[in-house]
Design an enzyme around this catalytic site. Structure first.
Site, short mmCIF file in Angstrom:
data_model
loop_
_atom_site.label_atom_id
_atom_site.label_comp_id
_atom_site.label_asym_id
_atom_site.label_seq_id
_atom_site.Cartn_x
_atom_site.Cartn_y
_atom_site.Cartn_z
N ASN A 1 -7.66 -6.46 3.65
CA ASN A 1 -7.57 -5.05 4.02
C ASN A 1 -6.09 -4.68 3.98
O ASN A 1 -5.34 -5.01 4.89
CB ASN A 1 -8.15 -4.84 5.43
CG ASN A 1 -7.93 -3.42 5.94
OD1 ASN A 1 -7.55 -2.53 5.18
ND2 ASN A 1 -8.17 -3.21 7.24
N TRP A 2 -5.71 -4.02 2.90
CA TRP A 2 -4.29 -3.69 2.73
C TRP A 2 -3.82 -2.59 3.69
O TRP A 2 -2.63 -2.37 3.84
CB TRP A 2 -4.02 -3.22 1.29
CG TRP A 2 -4.05 -4.30 0.26
CD1 TRP A 2 -4.28 -5.64 0.46
CD2 TRP A 2 -3.81 -4.13 -1.15
NE1 TRP A 2 -4.21 -6.31 -0.74
CE2 TRP A 2 -3.92 -5.41 -1.75
CE3 TRP A 2 -3.53 -3.03 -1.96
CZ2 TRP A 2 -3.75 -5.61 -3.12
CZ3 TRP A 2 -3.36 -3.24 -3.32
CH2 TRP A 2 -3.47 -4.51 -3.90
N LYS A 3 -4.76 -1.86 4.29
CA LYS A 3 -4.40 -0.71 5.13
C LYS A 3 -3.51 0.24 4.32
O LYS A 3 -3.65 0.33 3.11
CB LYS A 3 -3.76 -1.18 6.43
CG LYS A 3 -4.61 -2.25 7.13
CD LYS A 3 -4.22 -2.52 8.54
CE LYS A 3 -5.16 -3.58 9.11
NZ LYS A 3 -4.95 -3.83 10.51
N HIS B 1 -13.69 0.84 10.89
CA HIS B 1 -12.56 0.00 11.29
C HIS B 1 -11.99 0.56 12.60
O HIS B 1 -11.98 1.78 12.80
CB HIS B 1 -11.49 0.00 10.18
CG HIS B 1 -10.41 -1.01 10.46
ND1 HIS B 1 -9.40 -0.76 11.36
CD2 HIS B 1 -10.22 -2.27 10.00
CE1 HIS B 1 -8.62 -1.83 11.43
NE2 HIS B 1 -9.10 -2.76 10.61
N GLY C 1 -3.44 -7.21 14.12
CA GLY C 1 -2.02 -6.95 13.87
C GLY C 1 -1.11 -7.37 15.00
O GLY C 1 0.07 -7.00 15.04
N GLU D 1 -9.12 1.12 13.58
CA GLU D 1 -8.08 2.15 13.43
C GLU D 1 -8.69 3.50 13.11
O GLU D 1 -8.16 4.54 13.49
CB GLU D 1 -7.07 1.70 12.35
CG GLU D 1 -6.20 0.56 12.88
CD GLU D 1 -5.73 -0.43 11.84
OE1 GLU D 1 -5.76 -0.12 10.63
OE2 GLU D 1 -5.32 -1.54 12.24
N GLU E 1 -14.04 -7.67 14.78
CA GLU E 1 -12.59 -7.62 14.90
C GLU E 1 -12.20 -7.19 16.32
O GLU E 1 -12.20 -5.99 16.63
CB GLU E 1 -12.01 -6.60 13.91
CG GLU E 1 -12.27 -6.95 12.47
CD GLU E 1 -11.24 -6.31 11.54
OE1 GLU E 1 -10.58 -7.05 10.83
OE2 GLU E 1 -11.08 -5.08 11.57
N GLY F 1 -5.95 -8.62 7.33
CA GLY F 1 -5.01 -7.52 7.17
C GLY F 1 -3.67 -8.00 6.67
O GLY F 1 -3.47 -8.25 5.49
N GLY F 2 -2.74 -8.19 7.60
CA GLY F 2 -1.36 -8.53 7.27
C GLY F 2 -1.23 -9.68 6.26
O GLY F 2 -0.45 -9.59 5.31
N SER G 1 -5.68 -10.98 13.00
CA SER G 1 -4.62 -11.98 12.87
C SER G 1 -5.10 -13.29 12.27
O SER G 1 -4.61 -14.36 12.61
CB SER G 1 -3.93 -12.22 14.22
OG SER G 1 -3.32 -11.02 14.66
#
Ligand code: PGA
Length: 247
Positions: free
Chosen positions: A9-11, A94, A171, A96, A165, A230-231, A209
């Site tokens: 997930n590049w966001k 998600h 994150g 966010e 999640e 993600g990251g 994470s």
């Protein structure tokens, strides 16, 4: 046995140049993966990534999809439009989006429904906040979030992917312990099994994470069928080593 799925997930990260470099490095380093791999990229880069990923084993995903079919919904993107760009997966709900765009359980359920109707597999995200975990409400929260999707999708439920999640792990560098993650995955698995005789094929991903150091242990849990990353998906070496930790 179902394959595991590792989805990046590049966001809201990337650029034309950075995407091309990242995808080329990933493709060069990807031996025949033991799992399915997908990248959920910002909508504006779907066309670019479709071209870069064509003839590869990596599937394309979006980070959202409209709950509407078409019409006067400025800024929205429909599942039919996503399909035109070869999109196989759409993240829905998600945390966010739930937090910053106030997406309700009902809206998330509609998005999942609309994705399925358009031939896009929704990756339905559920998870509790730190306050909810500390209040002992984790299971209630994730069950409520998933129930909305089960309720409005009936027998199609076996076609979704679920991602657990925990919001406090996204994150933050704080990962749920393998036991904490497995415990919630088992709850979700039981809920899905009760909803459909075909639920066994549903992949339940862990996200929050996940990185090269903790992926193998998380992915070895009986009810963890992959990861939403993600990251670490923005660094080719880390993402490749997460993929390589799937057996
Ligand atoms: P993270 O994000 O891996 O950076 O914690 C996961 C996600 O939000 O999907």
């Amino acid at each position: 046995m179902k394959k595991k799925l590792i989805a990046g997930n590049w966001k809201m990260n990337g650029s034309l140049a950075a995407n091309e470099a990242l995808i080329k490095t990933l493709l060069a380093g990807l031996q025949t993966p033991a799992c399915q791999v997908a990248l959920c990229v910002p909508a504006i880069y779907l066309a670019q990534c479709q071209t870069l990923l064509s003839a590869s084993s990596i599937d394309l995903g979006s980070q959202d999809v409209s709950e509407h079919e078409l019409g006067a919904f400025t800024g929205e993107i429909s599942s039919a439009m996503l399909r035109e760009f070869g999109v196989r997966y759409a993240l829905v709900g998600h945390s966010e989006r739930r937090q910053y765009h106030l997406e309700s359980d009902a809206a998330v359920a509609l998005k999942a429904q609309r994705a399925l109707a358009g031939g896009v597999t929704p990756i339905v995200c559920v998870g509790e906040t730190l306050a909810e975990r500390e209040a002992g409400r984790t299971e209630d929260v994730v069950r409520r979030q998933l129930a909305a999707v089960i309720h409005s999708n009936g027998h199609c439920i076996s076609e979704i992917v679920v991602a657990y999640e925990p919001v406090w792990a996204i994150g933050t560098g704080k990962t749920a312990t393998t036991d904490q993650a497995q415990q919630v995955h088992a709850v979700l698995r039981a809920q899905l099994n009760a909803a459909s005789p075909l639920a066994d094929r549903i992949q339940i991903l862990y996200g929050g994470s996940m990185n090269a150091a903790n992926a193998a242990q998380l992915l070895a849990q009986p009810d963890i069928d992959g990861g939403l990353v993600g990251g670490a998906s923005l660094k080719a070496a880390d993402f490749l080593s997460i993929i390589a930790s799937v057996h």
